[in-house]
Design an enzyme around this catalytic site. Structure first.
Site, short mmCIF file in Angstrom:
data_model
loop_
_atom_site.label_atom_id
_atom_site.label_comp_id
_atom_site.label_asym_id
_atom_site.label_seq_id
_atom_site.Cartn_x
_atom_site.Cartn_y
_atom_site.Cartn_z
N GLY A 7 45.56 53.21 39.71
CA GLY A 7 46.85 53.51 40.30
C GLY A 7 47.25 54.96 40.08
O GLY A 7 47.76 55.64 40.99
N ARG A 33 56.23 50.08 31.69
CA ARG A 33 56.84 50.56 30.44
C ARG A 33 57.53 51.91 30.66
O ARG A 33 56.96 52.81 31.27
CB ARG A 33 55.79 50.67 29.34
CG ARG A 33 55.22 49.31 28.93
CD ARG A 33 54.27 49.42 27.76
NE ARG A 33 53.04 50.12 28.12
CZ ARG A 33 52.59 51.20 27.51
NH1 ARG A 33 53.28 51.74 26.52
NH2 ARG A 33 51.46 51.75 27.89
N LYS A 56 30.73 43.25 44.23
CA LYS A 56 30.05 44.28 43.43
C LYS A 56 30.45 44.19 41.96
O LYS A 56 29.66 44.55 41.08
CB LYS A 56 30.33 45.66 44.01
CG LYS A 56 31.79 46.10 44.00
CD LYS A 56 32.17 46.91 42.78
CE LYS A 56 33.65 47.29 42.79
NZ LYS A 56 34.04 48.09 41.62
#
Length: 330
Positions: free
Chosen positions: A12, A32, A190
């Protein structure tokens, strides 16, 4: 483009970096506050990508509504098996015309649905608004500006091109495809093959064995893909062979590393404690096995990986069983 990235892990964060480097204003949603504050104030995320600097166009918050407010593109990078539960809480905040980008690689347990299907079903997003990004995309290398390529898959060609332009940087080259199914299967399977590769490496097996695992793993993926209606050529490209080679051969690969722990005789719990990361293939091997059985597709590597992960089989025995199977034409 104004973009949001839900998830502040390595992938991300790397994806947010690409978007920011390409000129988009990006708001990351972190769980957080300490992580969100570090991204906002220090332009980094040491816990996920040590030493990496993020563009000043990238900021972060713990407030989902704030993160997605006005976003034209919403990328989701969370563990695949948590997606459905999270979307139930998130979907109401998504702008009605936003493109939703799936960065997850897995098949949902129980439903056997791909991540794009979970997004469509749970978030009420039209299929043509969902984009899948898949390829040889090891997050630390991308974050270090090392050149790579990826596939941006969507049934809406114009939307795929919009995301392509939003991601194009000197180090990140996106290609478009309309084969969402094939790209997602390549990315999910995969991970399981990389587990097998890691086991083989830990056992001490040589390059012939490992090359055979990659090749036969690609064949298994292609068989399943064709049975489900994917374009066979997808598996010869970045989202198929490219992603498979990177995940198997790189020591940055979570699934390969997890497989190495299993190959050394560690239990699933010991391997999890040692890696402290999500290896998607551990859970996906169950759903991929069930998906293959439901469509009458043989996937012997997936079957053996499942036995090692969830039935306590010895990796050495698993390899022997693969090599002594009934011989069939290539």
């Amino acid at each position: 483009m104004k973009a949001a990235v839900i998830g502040s892990g390595a992938w991300g964060t790397a994806f947010a970096k690409v978007l920011g480097d390409a000129g988009s204003e990006v708001t990351m949603r972190a769980r957080r506050e300490a992580v969100a504050a570090e991204i906002r104030e220090q332009h980094g995320n040491e816990g996920s990508l040590p030493g990496i600097r993020l563009s000043k166009l990238v900021t972060a918050t713990t407030d989902l509504a704030e993160a997605v407010d006005g976003a034209e593109l919403i990328a989701i990078a969370v563990p695949s098996q948590t997606l459905r539960g999270n979307l139930a809480d998130w979907a109401g905040f998504f702008p009605s015309d936003a493109t939703v980008v799936s960065l997850m690689k897995g098949i949902e347990l129980g439903t056997l649905k791909r991540m794009s299907e979970v997004i469509v079903e749970t978030a009420g997003v039209a299929p043509e608004r969902v984009v899948v990004v898949s390829g040889p995309n090891l997050a630390p290398e991308i974050a270090a500006d090392q050149p790579t390529a990826t596939v941006v898959a969507c049934t809406d060609e114009d939307r795929a091109r919009q995301v392509q332009h939003a991601l194009a940087t000197p180090y990140f080259r996106p290609y478009t495809s309309d084969d969402v199914l094939g790209c997602e299967l390549g990315g999910a399977v995969k991970n399981v093959i990389a587990l097998a590769y890691g086991m083989a490496s830990a056992i001490g097996l040589g390059d012939n064995t490992k090359a055979s695992l990659i090749t036969r793993g690609l064949a298994e993926t292609s068989r399943l893909g064709v049975a489900l209606g994917a374009d066979p050529l997808t598996f010869a490209g970045l989202a198929g062979l490219g992603d498979l080679v990177a995940s198997c051969s790189s020591r940055l690969s979570r699934n390969r590393t997890f497989g190495e722990h299993l190959g050394r005789g560690e239990s699933l719990e010991q391997a999890q404690a040692a890696t402290r990361q999500t290896a998607e293939g551990v859970k996906s091997c169950l759903s991929i096995r069930d998906l293959a059985r439901a469509h009458g597709v043989e996937m012997p590597i997936v079957e053996q990986v499942e036995k090692v992960c969830h039935e306590g089989a010895d990796p050495r025995v698993a390899v022997k069983l693969l090599m002594t199977r009934e011989m069939k034409p290539e």
